[in-house]
Write an enzyme that holds these catalytic residues in place. Structure first.
Site, PDB file in Angstrom:
ATOM      1  N   TYR A  33       0.927   9.208  -3.357  1.00 39.46           N
ATOM      2  CA  TYR A  33       2.241   9.712  -2.972  1.00 39.46           C
ATOM      3  C   TYR A  33       3.331   8.734  -3.349  1.00 39.46           C
ATOM      4  O   TYR A  33       3.058   7.574  -3.683  1.00 39.46           O
ATOM      5  CB  TYR A  33       2.289  10.003  -1.467  1.00 39.46           C
ATOM      6  CG  TYR A  33       2.426   8.775  -0.588  1.00 39.46           C
ATOM      7  CD1 TYR A  33       3.652   8.445  -0.003  1.00 39.46           C
ATOM      8  CD2 TYR A  33       1.344   7.942  -0.320  1.00 39.46           C
ATOM      9  CE1 TYR A  33       3.789   7.326   0.809  1.00 39.46           C
ATOM     10  CE2 TYR A  33       1.469   6.830   0.489  1.00 39.46           C
ATOM     11  CZ  TYR A  33       2.694   6.517   1.058  1.00 39.46           C
ATOM     12  OH  TYR A  33       2.825   5.408   1.854  1.00 39.46           O
ATOM     13  N   ARG A  52       5.277   3.802 -11.034  1.00 39.21           N
ATOM     14  CA  ARG A  52       4.212   3.440 -10.093  1.00 39.21           C
ATOM     15  C   ARG A  52       3.286   4.626  -9.843  1.00 39.21           C
ATOM     16  O   ARG A  52       2.067   4.467  -9.713  1.00 39.21           O
ATOM     17  CB  ARG A  52       4.796   2.936  -8.773  1.00 39.21           C
ATOM     18  CG  ARG A  52       3.717   2.441  -7.806  1.00 39.21           C
ATOM     19  CD  ARG A  52       4.293   1.762  -6.590  1.00 39.21           C
ATOM     20  NE  ARG A  52       5.093   2.685  -5.789  1.00 39.21           N
ATOM     21  CZ  ARG A  52       5.778   2.310  -4.705  1.00 39.21           C
ATOM     22  NH1 ARG A  52       5.758   1.035  -4.307  1.00 39.21           N
ATOM     23  NH2 ARG A  52       6.481   3.197  -4.020  1.00 39.21           N
ATOM     24  N   ARG A 101     -16.683  21.529  -0.765  1.00 38.02           N
ATOM     25  CA  ARG A 101     -16.611  20.096  -0.509  1.00 38.02           C
ATOM     26  C   ARG A 101     -17.748  19.380  -1.240  1.00 38.02           C
ATOM     27  O   ARG A 101     -18.914  19.779  -1.130  1.00 38.02           O
ATOM     28  CB  ARG A 101     -16.705  19.823   0.994  1.00 38.02           C
ATOM     29  CG  ARG A 101     -16.605  18.346   1.386  1.00 38.02           C
ATOM     30  CD  ARG A 101     -16.671  18.198   2.905  1.00 38.02           C
ATOM     31  NE  ARG A 101     -16.522  16.808   3.312  1.00 38.02           N
ATOM     32  CZ  ARG A 101     -17.526  15.942   3.437  1.00 38.02           C
ATOM     33  NH1 ARG A 101     -18.767  16.348   3.169  1.00 38.02           N
ATOM     34  NH2 ARG A 101     -17.308  14.699   3.817  1.00 38.02           N
ATOM     35  N   LYS A 150      -0.988   3.446  -4.346  1.00 38.44           N
ATOM     36  CA  LYS A 150      -0.271   4.084  -3.229  1.00 38.44           C
ATOM     37  C   LYS A 150      -0.964   5.391  -2.851  1.00 38.44           C
ATOM     38  O   LYS A 150      -0.511   6.490  -3.185  1.00 38.44           O
ATOM     39  CB  LYS A 150       1.193   4.314  -3.598  1.00 38.44           C
ATOM     40  CG  LYS A 150       2.088   4.588  -2.395  1.00 38.44           C
ATOM     41  CD  LYS A 150       3.551   4.593  -2.803  1.00 38.44           C
ATOM     42  CE  LYS A 150       4.468   4.919  -1.634  1.00 38.44           C
ATOM     43  NZ  LYS A 150       4.486   3.864  -0.600  1.00 38.44           N
ATOM     44  N   GLU A 182       1.256  -7.572   4.342  1.00 35.20           N
ATOM     45  CA  GLU A 182       2.466  -6.746   4.317  1.00 35.20           C
ATOM     46  C   GLU A 182       2.616  -6.037   5.644  1.00 35.20           C
ATOM     47  O   GLU A 182       1.772  -6.163   6.539  1.00 35.20           O
ATOM     48  CB  GLU A 182       2.409  -5.736   3.172  1.00 35.20           C
ATOM     49  CG  GLU A 182       1.196  -4.832   3.192  1.00 35.20           C
ATOM     50  CD  GLU A 182       1.031  -4.025   1.913  1.00 35.20           C
ATOM     51  OE1 GLU A 182       1.975  -3.950   1.112  1.00 35.20           O
ATOM     52  OE2 GLU A 182      -0.058  -3.460   1.715  1.00 35.20           O
ATOM     53  N   LEU A 206       0.991  -3.495  -1.731  1.00 35.37           N
ATOM     54  CA  LEU A 206       1.625  -2.490  -2.563  1.00 35.37           C
ATOM     55  C   LEU A 206       2.705  -3.133  -3.413  1.00 35.37           C
ATOM     56  O   LEU A 206       3.451  -3.997  -2.940  1.00 35.37           O
ATOM     57  CB  LEU A 206       2.251  -1.401  -1.681  1.00 35.37           C
ATOM     58  CG  LEU A 206       2.910  -0.252  -2.432  1.00 35.37           C
ATOM     59  CD1 LEU A 206       1.863   0.588  -3.152  1.00 35.37           C
ATOM     60  CD2 LEU A 206       3.721   0.608  -1.486  1.00 35.37           C
TER      61      LEU A 206
END
Length: 286
Positions: A33, A52, A101, A150, A182, A206
């Site tokens: 995301y 990114r 799945r 991310k 972070e 990140l």
């Protein structure tokens, strides 16, 4: 008023938006995301977020469902349709929804990625928190080793935010081997003797788009920057501290584990960097 959202090529009311129960983002957190800020109805550092995003997709061997140019058009269309002047656009891409799945990745030719975007209107520039500063607590960092990607694997950061709230704090800084990695959804910095210190890039954190911009502006303003890991004890003895993210810009931190930094109010370096970032971002937004 209902928002217009984007799901797999279609703009629709948020109430009508659906994805399959077999979507791998839902079943495996198999997705990435980005969050891009909006100021004055324009996008802040869109191309940085797009780069990114491409990197995250590449690291997970996940195809991009649209081009960067198409993605820009979608962002702009959502801003117009939802009349967003200030806020954020959330984008998520998952590996899609196969027929059932399975831990094995589906064939990308048969299972296209899922692409979802929505807007969030929010005051970003005028922030009471920026005037007061944040309190943070330290939490053990037990996340997976590829924090530079991310992904939507955000359960532990969410739990850390709740731990902070339970402790009466605003947020948490995660610590590994004695060093701060972070924040729960942000990059972390301390200031000592006028020098800005923040962890160097690697798989442990990140690669923040706001981080890159803030450090660029700091160096252009002749501020000294040192990129290296810093310890939790260093943080407690710092003159000031702050965090950066797309949704908070530069946000001062005034206490760590109950220890006040400086005089317990937002410091001059954080305040100046916030001013610089907002001024430059407004000018450069597209």
């Amino acid at each position: 008023m209902s928002r217009t959202v984007y799901v797999n090529g279609v703009y629709m009311p948020e109430e009508e938006a659906k994805v399959s129960i077999f979507d791998r983002g839902f079943l495996f957190a198999d997705g990435v995301y980005e969050v891009t800020s909006v100021l004055g109805g324009k996008l802040v550092d869109f191309h940085g977020h797009a780069r990114r995003l491409e990197r995250s997709l590449g690291e997970l061997d996940m195809p991009a469902p649209v081009t960067v140019e198409e993605l820009l058009d979608i962002h702009r269309e959502l801003i117009v349709r939802n009349e967003v002047t200030e806020g954020m656009i959330y984008l998520q891409i998952t590996r899609g929804a196969p027929a059932d799945r399975d831990f094995v990745f589906p064939d990308p030719e048969a299972t296209p990625p899922t692409l979802v975007l929505f807007t969030q209107s929010k005051a970003l520039i005028e922030s009471p928190a920026a005037e007061k500063g944040l309190s943070v607590i330290s939490i053990d960092d037990i996340r997976w080793g590829r924090r530079d990607i991310k992904t939507v694997q955000l359960l532990y950061p969410s739990m850390c935010k709740m731990m902070a709230k339970k402790a009466g704090a605003d947020d948490a800084w995660m610590v590994e081997d004695g060093f701060v990695t972070e924040g729960t959804s942000n990059n972390a910095y301390i200031v000592k003797g006028g020098k800005i210190i923040t962890r160097s890039l690697g798989t442990e954190i990140l690669h923040g788009i706001t981080r890159a911009a803030v450090l660029k502006f700091a160096r252009e303003a002749q501020m000294e920057v040192e990129e290296r890991p810093f310890t939790l004890e260093e943080a407690k003895q710092a003159d000031e501290a702050f965090i950066t993210s797309a949704s908070t810009f530069v946000m001062p931190v005034v206490s760590v584990d109950g220890v006040s930094l400086g005089d317990g109010t937002p410091g001059p370096v954080a305040r100046r960097l916030r001013e610089l970032y907002i001024d430059e971002s407004v000018k450069a937004a597209i």
